[in-house]
Enzyme design. Structure first.
Site, PDB file in Angstrom:
ATOM      1  CE1 TYR A  96      -3.795   2.257   0.485  1.00 57.04           C
ATOM      2  CE2 TYR A  96      -2.597   3.306   2.105  1.00 57.04           C
ATOM      3  CZ  TYR A  96      -3.684   3.214   1.346  1.00 57.04           C
ATOM      4  OH  TYR A  96      -4.647   4.395   1.599  1.00 57.04           O
TER       5      TYR A  96
HETATM    6  N1  NAD Z   1      -9.604   5.506   4.551  1.00 53.11           N
HETATM    7  C1  NAD Z   1      -8.302   5.882   4.844  1.00 53.11           C
HETATM    8  O1  NAD Z   1      -7.761   5.863   5.858  1.00 53.11           O
HETATM    9  C2  NAD Z   1      -7.466   6.430   3.876  1.00 53.11           C
HETATM   10  C3  NAD Z   1      -6.586   7.177   4.084  1.00 53.11           C
HETATM   11  C4  NAD Z   1      -5.642   8.107   3.148  1.00 53.11           C
HETATM   12  C5  NAD Z   1      -5.943   7.600   1.643  1.00 53.11           C
HETATM   13  N2  NAD Z   1      -6.912   6.858   1.419  1.00 53.11           N
HETATM   14  C6  NAD Z   1      -7.482   6.627  -0.036  1.00 53.11           C
HETATM   15  O2  NAD Z   1      -8.393   7.273  -0.184  1.00 53.11           O
HETATM   16  C7  NAD Z   1      -9.095   6.560  -1.382  1.00 53.11           C
HETATM   17  C8  NAD Z   1     -10.559   6.042  -1.029  1.00 53.11           C
HETATM   18  O3  NAD Z   1     -10.618   5.273  -0.098  1.00 53.11           O
HETATM   19  P1  NAD Z   1     -11.735   4.934   1.313  1.00 53.11           P
HETATM   20  O4  NAD Z   1     -11.189   5.160   2.386  1.00 53.11           O
HETATM   21  O5  NAD Z   1     -13.025   5.722   0.671  1.00 53.11           O
HETATM   22  O6  NAD Z   1     -12.141   3.383   0.833  1.00 53.11           O
HETATM   23  P2  NAD Z   1     -13.596   2.657   0.225  1.00 53.11           P
HETATM   24  O7  NAD Z   1     -13.024   1.257   0.409  1.00 53.11           O
HETATM   25  O8  NAD Z   1     -14.365   3.164   1.129  1.00 53.11           O
HETATM   26  O9  NAD Z   1     -13.492   3.223  -1.363  1.00 53.11           O
HETATM   27  C9  NAD Z   1     -12.519   2.908  -2.199  1.00 53.11           C
HETATM   28  C10 NAD Z   1     -13.483   2.498  -3.418  1.00 53.11           C
HETATM   29  O10 NAD Z   1     -12.541   2.095  -4.536  1.00 53.11           O
HETATM   30  C11 NAD Z   1     -13.317   1.233  -5.435  1.00 53.11           C
HETATM   31  N3  NAD Z   1     -12.502   0.065  -6.080  1.00 53.11           N
HETATM   32  C12 NAD Z   1     -11.489  -0.686  -5.682  1.00 53.11           C
HETATM   33  N4  NAD Z   1     -10.967  -1.348  -6.558  1.00 53.11           N
HETATM   34  C13 NAD Z   1     -11.532  -0.815  -7.637  1.00 53.11           C
HETATM   35  C14 NAD Z   1     -11.526  -1.060  -9.107  1.00 53.11           C
HETATM   36  N5  NAD Z   1     -10.621  -1.933  -9.489  1.00 53.11           N
HETATM   37  N6  NAD Z   1     -12.272  -0.335 -10.039  1.00 53.11           N
HETATM   38  C15 NAD Z   1     -12.970   0.583  -9.442  1.00 53.11           C
HETATM   39  N7  NAD Z   1     -13.385   0.761  -8.387  1.00 53.11           N
HETATM   40  C16 NAD Z   1     -12.483   0.075  -7.516  1.00 53.11           C
HETATM   41  C17 NAD Z   1     -14.281   0.196  -4.212  1.00 53.11           C
HETATM   42  O11 NAD Z   1     -15.328  -0.439  -4.738  1.00 53.11           O
HETATM   43  C18 NAD Z   1     -14.527   1.557  -3.296  1.00 53.11           C
HETATM   44  O12 NAD Z   1     -15.978   1.882  -3.699  1.00 53.11           O
HETATM   45  C19 NAD Z   1      -8.291   5.223  -1.600  1.00 53.11           C
HETATM   46  O13 NAD Z   1      -7.348   5.436  -2.809  1.00 53.11           O
HETATM   47  C20 NAD Z   1      -7.320   5.399  -0.343  1.00 53.11           C
HETATM   48  O14 NAD Z   1      -6.143   4.364  -0.759  1.00 53.11           O
HETATM   49  C21 NAD Z   1      -7.585   6.356   2.485  1.00 53.11           C
END
Ligand code: NAD
Length: 283
Positions: free
Chosen positions: A154
């Protein structure tokens, strides 16, 4: 400096817009007057967010698109028409020690968190450059600024996302294209993706609120911001790198960074496939 992109009247494409931060940004962008295109993998989640937006009087479309599938991305982009703002938000996490992670997990992390940035951005950017306006947002992570235990795939993928954005920013600025870039580097957010994580000093390094992060990203798009790091303490990471490696590692340990994932569970597989993932009650 390139200006921002006003959301009202713009078309905003959000990958992973069916859940978590993506869903929140979709709802808020629509509230600000944008037409929202949601690409997500579980068909039902994108459709549910689309319907939420429509029932609130907004404009939205949802498509089932695997952003890691080059051909699917090309076809969906051709069907989507003009996009003014692209938010590369889709992401996955494994949350395992290097030797415990499956080969497929590692592959998927790079397919979704890194390579999809290329497929989606390359499909949408020519239209923005042709129209001389737009913004490309890359949702990276604080884990793209500092490596974290149980995040070898990651964290490396998010370092890559950070580098992708920085190089793209240099290319677009050099060409004076009128297209802005914004990289987003948040610490943990309460979306459910990182369920089970713990933070040692919640005042300094709080678990962020999904709604607040979404609003800041959209504010950044509109104001022409180029980097958004949350919470502000994380901005000190580059300065901390001036320390000798041993001192840097001790500082990260004092902050508890490498223990944050000790109780990581992530979102259960069934919940990840549930339409919309986490909903308002939990944030
Ligand atoms: N949640 C955290 O703590 C956090 C912190 C820093 C960064 N992020 C980043 O923020 C972004 C959103 O994360 P989140 O927390 O909302 O997670 P989440 O799991 O709620 O959302 C991620 C979304 O991406 C979609 N997805 C995954 N693989 C896919 C694919 N192959 N094609 C299309 N869609 C796909 C999933 O279905 C989901 O709807 C991500 O890039 C994550 O790495 C999250």
């Amino acid at each position: 400096m390139t200006g921002g992109t006003r959301l009202a009247g713009s078309t905003v494409l959000i990958t992973g817009g069916g859940s978590g931060l993506g869903r929140r940004m979709a709802l808020e962008a629509a509230r600000r007057g944008a037409r929202v295109l949601i690409w997500d993998l579980p068909a039902a989640s994108g459709v549910q967010v689309r319907d939420e937006i429509r029932s609130a009087g907004g404009a939205a479309e949802a498509e089932t698109v695997n952003v890691a599938d080059r051909d699917a991305v090309k076809a969906a982009a051709a069907a989507a028409g003009a996009v003014d703002v692209l938010i590369n938000n889709a992401g996955v996490v494994t949350g395992k020690l290097l030797l415990d992670a499956g080969d497929e997990d590692i592959q998927r992390t790079f397919d979704v968190n890194v390579l999809a940035l290329y497929w989606v951005t390359r499909a949408v950017l020519p239209g923005m450059i042709g129209r001389g306006r737009g913004t490309v947002v890359t949702v990276a992570s604080a884990a793209g600024l500092v490596g974290v235990a149980r995040q070898t795939d990651y964290s490396a993928s998010k370092f890559a996302a950070f580098g992708f954005n920085e190089s793209l920013r240099a290319e677009l600025r050099a060409g004076t294209t009128g297209v802005n870039t914004l990289v987003v580097c948040p610490y943990y957010i309460d979306t459910g993706m990182f369920d089970g994580v713990r933070t040692r000093f919640p005042r300094l390094l709080p678990i962020l609120n999904e709604e607040a992060v979404a609003a800041k990203v959209l504010d950044g798009i509109e104001s022409g911001r180029r980097k958004l790091v949350l919470p502000p303490l994380v901005n000190l990471v580059p300065a901390a790198r001036l320390l000798p490696v041993g001192a840097f590692d001790r500082l990260m340990d004092v902050l508890g960074i490498n223990r944050t994932m000790d109780r990581f569970t992530g979102r259960p597989a069934e919940a990840a496939e549930t339409p919309g993932g986490k909903h308002d009650g939990g944030s």
